[in-house]
Scaffold this motif. Structure first.
Motif, PDB file in Angstrom:
ATOM      1  N   LEU A  36      -4.956   3.940  14.154  1.00  0.00           N
ATOM      2  CA  LEU A  36      -4.928   5.166  13.906  1.00  0.00           C
ATOM      3  C   LEU A  36      -5.847   5.133  12.778  1.00  0.00           C
ATOM      4  O   LEU A  36      -6.860   3.908  12.361  1.00  0.00           O
ATOM      5  N   ALA A  37      -6.873   6.449  12.793  1.00  0.00           N
ATOM      6  CA  ALA A  37      -8.136   6.817  11.822  1.00  0.00           C
ATOM      7  C   ALA A  37      -6.897   6.357  10.666  1.00  0.00           C
ATOM      8  O   ALA A  37      -6.517   7.546   9.669  1.00  0.00           O
ATOM      9  N   ALA A  38      -6.525   5.508   9.688  1.00  0.00           N
ATOM     10  CA  ALA A  38      -5.720   5.312   8.354  1.00  0.00           C
ATOM     11  C   ALA A  38      -7.138   5.249   7.621  1.00  0.00           C
ATOM     12  O   ALA A  38      -8.219   4.465   7.225  1.00  0.00           O
ATOM     13  N   THR A  39      -6.383   5.178   6.226  1.00  0.00           N
ATOM     14  CA  THR A  39      -7.552   4.766   4.773  1.00  0.00           C
ATOM     15  C   THR A  39      -6.315   4.299   3.913  1.00  0.00           C
ATOM     16  O   THR A  39      -5.505   5.159   3.664  1.00  0.00           O
ATOM     17  N   TYR A  40      -6.674   3.443   3.299  1.00  0.00           N
ATOM     18  CA  TYR A  40      -6.063   2.449   2.072  1.00  0.00           C
ATOM     19  C   TYR A  40      -7.354   2.042   0.773  1.00  0.00           C
ATOM     20  O   TYR A  40      -8.434   2.584   1.202  1.00  0.00           O
ATOM     21  N   VAL A  41      -6.939   2.831  -0.488  1.00  0.00           N
ATOM     22  CA  VAL A  41      -7.121   1.535  -1.393  1.00  0.00           C
ATOM     23  C   VAL A  41      -6.596   1.078  -1.849  1.00  0.00           C
ATOM     24  O   VAL A  41      -5.059   0.992  -2.071  1.00  0.00           O
ATOM     25  N   ILE A  42      -7.456  -0.262  -2.243  1.00  0.00           N
ATOM     26  CA  ILE A  42      -7.039  -1.701  -2.429  1.00  0.00           C
ATOM     27  C   ILE A  42      -6.971  -1.848  -3.938  1.00  0.00           C
ATOM     28  O   ILE A  42      -8.559  -1.594  -3.694  1.00  0.00           O
ATOM     29  N   ASP A  43      -6.045  -2.344  -4.341  1.00  0.00           N
ATOM     30  CA  ASP A  43      -6.803  -2.713  -6.115  1.00  0.00           C
ATOM     31  C   ASP A  43      -6.664  -4.112  -5.500  1.00  0.00           C
ATOM     32  O   ASP A  43      -7.159  -5.092  -5.167  1.00  0.00           O
ATOM     33  N   GLN A  44      -7.283  -5.152  -7.410  1.00  0.00           N
ATOM     34  CA  GLN A  44      -8.643  -5.723  -7.695  1.00  0.00           C
ATOM     35  C   GLN A  44      -7.053  -6.934  -7.042  1.00  0.00           C
ATOM     36  O   GLN A  44      -7.883  -8.370  -6.655  1.00  0.00           O
ATOM     37  N   GLU A  45      -6.167  -6.614  -7.086  1.00  0.00           N
ATOM     38  CA  GLU A  45      -5.026  -7.727  -6.889  1.00  0.00           C
ATOM     39  C   GLU A  45      -4.552  -7.958  -5.619  1.00  0.00           C
ATOM     40  O   GLU A  45      -3.475  -8.269  -4.998  1.00  0.00           O
ATOM     41  N   GLY A  46      -5.293  -6.436  -4.661  1.00  0.00           N
ATOM     42  CA  GLY A  46      -5.339  -6.844  -3.282  1.00  0.00           C
ATOM     43  C   GLY A  46      -3.864  -6.185  -3.157  1.00  0.00           C
ATOM     44  O   GLY A  46      -2.833  -6.416  -2.242  1.00  0.00           O
ATOM     45  N   ILE A  47      -3.405  -5.205  -3.826  1.00  0.00           N
ATOM     46  CA  ILE A  47      -2.251  -3.984  -3.780  1.00  0.00           C
ATOM     47  C   ILE A  47      -3.143  -2.541  -3.239  1.00  0.00           C
ATOM     48  O   ILE A  47      -3.850  -2.201  -4.226  1.00  0.00           O
ATOM     49  N   ILE A  48      -2.132  -2.025  -1.539  1.00  0.00           N
ATOM     50  CA  ILE A  48      -2.557  -1.129  -1.361  1.00  0.00           C
ATOM     51  C   ILE A  48      -1.854   0.135  -2.732  1.00  0.00           C
ATOM     52  O   ILE A  48      -0.916   0.136  -3.171  1.00  0.00           O
ATOM     53  N   ARG A  49      -3.149   1.193  -3.405  1.00  0.00           N
ATOM     54  CA  ARG A  49      -2.744   1.747  -4.443  1.00  0.00           C
ATOM     55  C   ARG A  49      -2.794   3.591  -3.610  1.00  0.00           C
ATOM     56  O   ARG A  49      -1.957   4.102  -4.299  1.00  0.00           O
ATOM     57  N   TRP A  50      -3.170   3.543  -2.605  1.00  0.00           N
ATOM     58  CA  TRP A  50      -3.389   4.815  -2.235  1.00  0.00           C
ATOM     59  C   TRP A  50      -3.321   4.600  -0.656  1.00  0.00           C
ATOM     60  O   TRP A  50      -3.946   3.755  -0.282  1.00  0.00           O
ATOM     61  N   ALA A  51      -2.688   5.518   0.462  1.00  0.00           N
ATOM     62  CA  ALA A  51      -2.988   5.418   1.708  1.00  0.00           C
ATOM     63  C   ALA A  51      -2.854   6.872   2.549  1.00  0.00           C
ATOM     64  O   ALA A  51      -2.291   7.263   1.661  1.00  0.00           O
ATOM     65  N   PHE A  52      -3.484   6.835   3.467  1.00  0.00           N
ATOM     66  CA  PHE A  52      -3.479   7.795   4.693  1.00  0.00           C
ATOM     67  C   PHE A  52      -3.603   8.008   5.570  1.00  0.00           C
ATOM     68  O   PHE A  52      -3.977   6.784   6.337  1.00  0.00           O
TER      69      PHE A  52
END
Length: 243
Positions: free
Chosen positions: A205-221
């Motif tokens: 999938l043409a997905a996009t994630y924003v990952i914080d410095q703790e390695g947690i996904i904070r935003w996703a498309f």
């Protein structure tokens, strides 16, 4: 054959009016660019072919992959992949320097991917100004990803996700319908671009994630429709809020 970058994606600024003797600039969203490209392609495409593509998208949507993929709040699987020059890049090491925007593209043969990558490139200074880093993952073999990076003037990391190993960990890999795979084959043979072990029908999938410095996904498309992508300006705004 690689899809050429559309003129529309080269500049996302449209001069729309003259105000006080000066040109007013209006930014064209990625969604608008992709919609324009899809409309133009639809006018030229055989109706039966278009219907098969539409059915293929619906099959992916009905599979439940979007809901089953990694979501906001999940731990992002760590990985080490090579860039177009053969250098190893590790997600957890990058996160030591700041958040990571992780985006997948199908390949340089996909015009929607090229438009999306150009839009992210345009927003790269704003992304980096927040302290974040942008990384694109693709199943393309290094020779092809190197071409894509060069042809689209991408200044961010492009990593080869060989045989979809990382996309699998994020739950993003799906299979094209046999009919769509056959339509792709003459010009966009996936074995040629991605290698035999990656499969003739598999794509991420043409997905996009924003990952914080703790390695947690904070935003996703996440979207089953490859003609729809994460809006770079929305990613930038979220990153600003994270700071």
């Amino acid at each position: 054959m690689k899809a050429s970058l559309q003129p529309l994606a080269i500049s996302a600024l449209l001069f729309t009016s003259i105000t006080g003797g000066l040109w007013a600039e209006e930014e064209i969203s990625l969604a608008e660019q992709l919609s324009t490209r899809a409309a133009a392609a639809g006018k030229k495409s055989d109706p039966a072919r278009s219907a098969e593509y539409a059915r293929g998208i619906q099959v992916v949507a009905n599979s439940g992959i979007v809901e089953a993929a990694k979501q906001v709040g999940d731990k992002a699987p760590d990985f080490t992949l090579k860039n177009a020059s053969g250098k190893e890049v590790k997600l957890s090491e990058m996160l030591k320097d700041g958040p990571v925007v992780l985006t997948w593209y199908r390949g340089g043969w996909c015009p929607y991917c090229n438009i999306a990558m150009a839009a992210f490139q345009q927003k790269l200074p704003e992304i980096e100004a927040t302290g974040a880093q942008l990384v694109a993952l693709t199943p393309e073999l290094p020779d092809h990803s190197k071409d894509t990076k060069k042809e689209n003037n991408l200044e961010f990391e492009v990593l080869t996700d060989l045989n979809h190993q990382v996309a699998d960990q994020y739950g993003l890999v799906f299979e094209l319908t046999p009919e769509v795979a056959e339509l792709y084959k003459p010009k966009n043979d996936l074995i040629k671009f991605n290698g035999e072990d990656a499969g003739a029908r598999k794509l991420p999938l043409a997905a996009t994630y924003v990952i914080d410095q703790e390695g947690i996904i904070r935003w996703a498309f996440l979207n089953a429709n490859y003609r729809e992508r994460a809006e770079p300006s929305e990613v930038v705004e979220f990153l600003k809020e994270m700071k």
